[in-house]
Design a protein around this motif. Structure first.
Motif, PDB file in Angstrom:
ATOM      1  N   THR A 144     -71.763 -11.811 -75.148  1.00 37.51           N
ATOM      2  CA  THR A 144     -70.463 -10.818 -74.823  1.00 37.51           C
ATOM      3  C   THR A 144     -70.115 -10.960 -73.194  1.00 37.51           C
ATOM      4  N   LEU A 145     -68.832 -10.724 -72.980  1.00 40.24           N
ATOM      5  CA  LEU A 145     -68.621 -10.684 -71.550  1.00 40.24           C
ATOM      6  C   LEU A 145     -68.919  -9.075 -71.298  1.00 40.24           C
ATOM      7  N   PHE A 146     -69.315  -8.926 -70.097  1.00 39.90           N
ATOM      8  CA  PHE A 146     -69.534  -7.592 -69.420  1.00 39.90           C
ATOM      9  C   PHE A 146     -69.165  -7.782 -67.490  1.00 39.90           C
ATOM     10  N   THR A 147     -68.703  -6.984 -67.102  1.00 38.03           N
ATOM     11  CA  THR A 147     -68.378  -6.848 -65.721  1.00 38.03           C
ATOM     12  C   THR A 147     -69.191  -5.803 -64.897  1.00 38.03           C
ATOM     13  N   ILE A 148     -69.528  -6.482 -63.763  1.00 36.94           N
ATOM     14  CA  ILE A 148     -70.195  -5.627 -62.855  1.00 36.94           C
ATOM     15  C   ILE A 148     -69.447  -5.751 -61.376  1.00 36.94           C
ATOM     16  N   THR A 149     -69.704  -4.625 -60.484  1.00 40.06           N
ATOM     17  CA  THR A 149     -69.248  -4.856 -59.062  1.00 40.06           C
ATOM     18  C   THR A 149     -70.048  -4.982 -58.104  1.00 40.06           C
ATOM     19  N   VAL A 150     -69.867  -6.103 -57.322  1.00 40.95           N
ATOM     20  CA  VAL A 150     -71.102  -6.526 -56.144  1.00 40.95           C
ATOM     21  C   VAL A 150     -70.017  -6.342 -54.676  1.00 40.95           C
ATOM     22  N   ALA A 151     -70.776  -5.622 -53.861  1.00 37.76           N
ATOM     23  CA  ALA A 151     -70.081  -5.482 -52.640  1.00 37.76           C
ATOM     24  C   ALA A 151     -71.069  -6.209 -51.726  1.00 37.76           C
ATOM     25  N   PHE A 152     -70.481  -6.775 -50.489  1.00 37.73           N
ATOM     26  CA  PHE A 152     -71.314  -7.598 -49.329  1.00 37.73           C
ATOM     27  C   PHE A 152     -70.994  -6.765 -48.001  1.00 37.73           C
ATOM     28  N   PRO A 153     -71.620  -7.081 -47.013  1.00 37.20           N
ATOM     29  CA  PRO A 153     -71.398  -6.455 -45.815  1.00 37.20           C
ATOM     30  C   PRO A 153     -70.175  -7.187 -45.219  1.00 37.20           C
ATOM     31  N   VAL A 154     -70.074  -8.596 -45.626  1.00 35.81           N
ATOM     32  CA  VAL A 154     -68.957  -9.279 -45.167  1.00 35.81           C
ATOM     33  C   VAL A 154     -68.359 -10.217 -46.241  1.00 35.81           C
ATOM     34  N   PRO A 155     -67.070 -10.614 -46.307  1.00 35.51           N
ATOM     35  CA  PRO A 155     -66.703 -11.336 -47.496  1.00 35.51           C
ATOM     36  C   PRO A 155     -67.507 -12.531 -47.912  1.00 35.51           C
ATOM     37  N   LEU A 156     -67.396 -12.666 -49.129  1.00 39.88           N
ATOM     38  CA  LEU A 156     -68.082 -13.696 -49.765  1.00 39.88           C
ATOM     39  C   LEU A 156     -67.807 -15.296 -49.330  1.00 39.88           C
ATOM     40  N   THR A 157     -68.795 -16.075 -49.271  1.00 40.21           N
ATOM     41  CA  THR A 157     -67.976 -17.422 -48.803  1.00 40.21           C
ATOM     42  C   THR A 157     -69.014 -18.541 -49.546  1.00 40.21           C
ATOM     43  N   SER A 158     -69.549 -18.105 -50.429  1.00 40.71           N
ATOM     44  CA  SER A 158     -70.451 -19.113 -51.164  1.00 40.71           C
ATOM     45  C   SER A 158     -70.605 -18.443 -52.692  1.00 40.71           C
ATOM     46  N   GLU A 159     -71.271 -19.416 -53.422  1.00 39.36           N
ATOM     47  CA  GLU A 159     -71.396 -19.334 -54.897  1.00 39.36           C
ATOM     48  C   GLU A 159     -72.393 -18.181 -55.133  1.00 39.36           C
ATOM     49  N   LEU A 160     -71.970 -17.319 -56.087  1.00 36.04           N
ATOM     50  CA  LEU A 160     -72.904 -16.195 -56.281  1.00 36.04           C
ATOM     51  C   LEU A 160     -73.525 -16.648 -57.544  1.00 36.04           C
ATOM     52  N   GLU A 161     -74.925 -16.091 -57.652  1.00 33.09           N
ATOM     53  CA  GLU A 161     -75.859 -16.042 -58.837  1.00 33.09           C
ATOM     54  C   GLU A 161     -76.202 -14.685 -59.279  1.00 33.09           C
ATOM     55  N   ILE A 162     -76.153 -14.586 -60.717  1.00 30.76           N
ATOM     56  CA  ILE A 162     -76.511 -13.542 -61.365  1.00 30.76           C
ATOM     57  C   ILE A 162     -77.646 -13.818 -62.022  1.00 30.76           C
ATOM     58  N   ASN A 163     -78.879 -12.785 -61.962  1.00 35.15           N
ATOM     59  CA  ASN A 163     -79.858 -13.253 -63.015  1.00 35.15           C
ATOM     60  C   ASN A 163     -80.581 -12.036 -63.260  1.00 35.15           C
ATOM     61  N   LEU A 164     -81.255 -12.177 -64.649  1.00 35.57           N
ATOM     62  CA  LEU A 164     -81.857 -11.144 -65.432  1.00 35.57           C
ATOM     63  C   LEU A 164     -83.311 -11.476 -65.119  1.00 35.57           C
TER      64      LEU A 164
END
Length: 547
Positions: free
Chosen positions: A456-476
């Motif tokens: 199923t789909l779910f949503t998280i919120t992720v913050a960075f010190p500076v804007p994201l400039t590369s691909e983001l990985e999410i791992n369990l």
């Protein structure tokens, strides 16, 4: 590109400045400069030497040692004592299990009635730690620990109504997709069983007979749940794919080159990250270290440990072992899946084998294994500790990305006036990704669901010190049971990012993800969710994966 060596020819003629730029480009971000990791002493005396360690969903660490060892260095509370038939003490008022709180750097004693010496364990889907077997009065015991907040009073409960169907000493547990545990092997136990038990009693398992030798190099077999629901089982130098639902060996894999790899020769193993990007179809197993055959039987010789790692794609129709060399030999090393999808190899010795006083020459330096680098460029030696962590030491990934290191007791009892003493100190190793130089790339998971369901789909919120400039990985990443150089049940699952939306703040993003597809990909239970940016992870956030 994570890691690359410098060409051996021609580069020496380059101007110095050009060489520096060239080196900076070649070296991975995680190890450039002095970013080789750091060590921190967490506690001088935890009271026990941890033979078994597990991280709970509250961030605490449960540690266990033998009971049949005499008094530890921490007493049970309120004058409580344990009456037993132990060889050393019949009335023991000391604790042989504690729970450590990293936030306050304190331990709380726990009560163990029976001996969990060289036992096994795994978390159940509800987060309960189930611990099985041991020696003497603990041989058939089933113990449970329901974790609580650090301020709580949770303790071990030993079942008086249920016991193992076969005595288990040096066995391995694996959580199954349906929430049961399978318990495999052990000394003189060429069989397996389930918890809750099946009606037919323990099942004879011929593979354990076939892999036995004069040293019993098939103890603590490596067991990995495959995405197709079967088990990959490795013992000594051999491995199979096993369908436990039909009690059938589905495939037999090639024998790994080199030395025996299981206890007492003691290498280690991980199933490498399972990724949604390939629909979990590529399944690889890594086995590193071990000892020469005869190192245990002839311990006085102190033979060199193995210096090789073997990697096999078990999902291939015709898999073969691809061998690589570690920077130095290692047996009794622990292999930890990092939030970055790489592997840390830590603890151990360079000569000998497992067993009391059977090893010398501690391996002080961890090794970072870059999972996706080219063969020959995968391993980098990191900053050394000053504490020998050999027989009966443990290592566990913590929620903040550090590695918790405990234990080491090469002696039959608690002994402190020898070259390799009983070790009561607790340490934490911070891998290179925790260096302050990476803080501008470090994400923070600010909002996450407490529970997710399969596919199923779910949503998280992720913050960075500076804007994201590369691909983001999410791992369990789950929390395994660490003992005897093997993390029972260890698993990392890379999730599919369905959408990435920048919200009002310039460096805050909503990330929509797809949960693991089935319980065979990721068994139900608690996992740490890590966001990873440019190989720099956030702190982990606990989520419960359930049906």
């Amino acid at each position: 590109m994570r890691s690359m060596r410098i060409p051996s020819q021609n580069w020496r003629w380059m101007p110095a400045a050009t060489i520096l730029v060239f080196l900076w480009w070649l070296l991975p971000h995680a190890v450039r400069g002095q970013d080789l990791g750091t060590w921190e002493l967490l506690m001088e005396n935890a009271g026990i030497a941890s033979m078994h360690t597990a991280l709970t969903r509250f961030g605490t660490l449960v540690m266990l040692d033998r009971t049949n060892i005499g008094a530890s260095q921490i007493n049970l509370p309120d004058g409580k004592c344990r009456a037993s038939n132990d060889l050393v003490l019949q009335s023991d008022c000391s604790a042989h299990s504690v729970v450590f709180d990293p936030a306050t750097k304190t331990v709380r004693p726990l009560f163990l009635m029976t001996d969990p010496w060289c036992s096994s364990g795994q978390f159940m889907p509800d987060g309960t730690l189930m611990q099985t077997g041991g020696d003497f009065d603990g041989l058939r015991k089933i113990r449970t620990f329901v974790p609580c907040e650090p301020s709580g009073t949770c303790d071990w409960v030993e079942s008086t109504t249920q016991e193992l169907q076969s005595g288990r000493w040096y066995s391995t547990n694996q959580l199954l997709p349906d929430g049961r545990q399978i318990v495999i092997g052990g000394r003189s136990a060429f069989n397996l069983e389930f918890i809750p038990p099946n009606a037919n009693g323990p099942l004879y398992f011929p593979f354990l007979n076939a892999t036995n030798d004069d040293q019993n190099d098939n103890l603590y077999p490596y067991v990995h749940l495959l995405p197709n629901g079967n088990l990959y089982i490795f013992a000594n130098r051999d491995s199979i794919e096993y369908d436990y639902s039909t009690d059938t060996v589905v495939r037999t894999f090639p024998q790994i080159p080199g030395e025996p790899r299981n206890y007492p020769s003691a290498g280690s193993s991980v199933i490498l990250p399972l990724l949604a990007t390939n629909n979990f179809s590529v399944v690889e197993v890594l086995v590193c270290g071990g000892a020469q055959y005869g190192a245990y039987l002839n311990s006085i010789s102190q033979m060199p440990c193995s210096s090789t790692c073997g990697r096999i794609v078990v999902s291939d129709p015709n898999p073969t072992w691809v061998m690589d060399n570690m920077p130095f030999p290692r047996c009794m090393g622990d292999m930890i899946l990092l939030p970055t999808r790489d592997v840390l190899i830590i603890n151990g010795a360079q000569q000998g084998s497992q067993g009391w006083t059977n090893a010398v020459n501690p391996t002080f330096s961890p090794v970072l294994y870059y999972t996706y680098a080219s063969l020959g460029y995968r391993m980098v030696a990191l900053a050394p500790t000053t504490i020998a962590r050999m027989y009966h030491s443990t290592a566990n990934l913590m929620q903040d990305g550090r590695i918790f290191v405990a234990g080491s007791n090469p002696n039959q009892f608690y002994v402190f006036n020898v070259e390799y003493p009983t070790e009561l100190k607790l340490e934490a190793f911070s891998p290179p990704y925790l260096a302050p130089s990476h803080d501008l790339q470090r994400p923070t998971v600010t909002v996450s669901p407490l529970q997710i369901t399969y596919n199923t789909l779910f949503t998280i919120t992720v913050a960075f010190p500076v804007p994201l400039t590369s691909e983001l990985e999410i791992n369990l990443v789950n929390a395994p049971y660490s003992t005897h150089s093997y993390q029972q049940g260890q698993r990392l699952v890379g999730l599919a990012v369905s959408a990435l939306v920048q919200v009002a703040q310039a460096s805050v993003y909503q990330v929509t993800l797809t949960a693991p597809s089935t319980p065979t990909v990721a068994p139900p239970g608690y996992y740490m969710l890590f966001a990873v940016n440019q190989a720099i992870p956030s702190k982990g956030v606990w989520v419960l994966l359930s049906t």
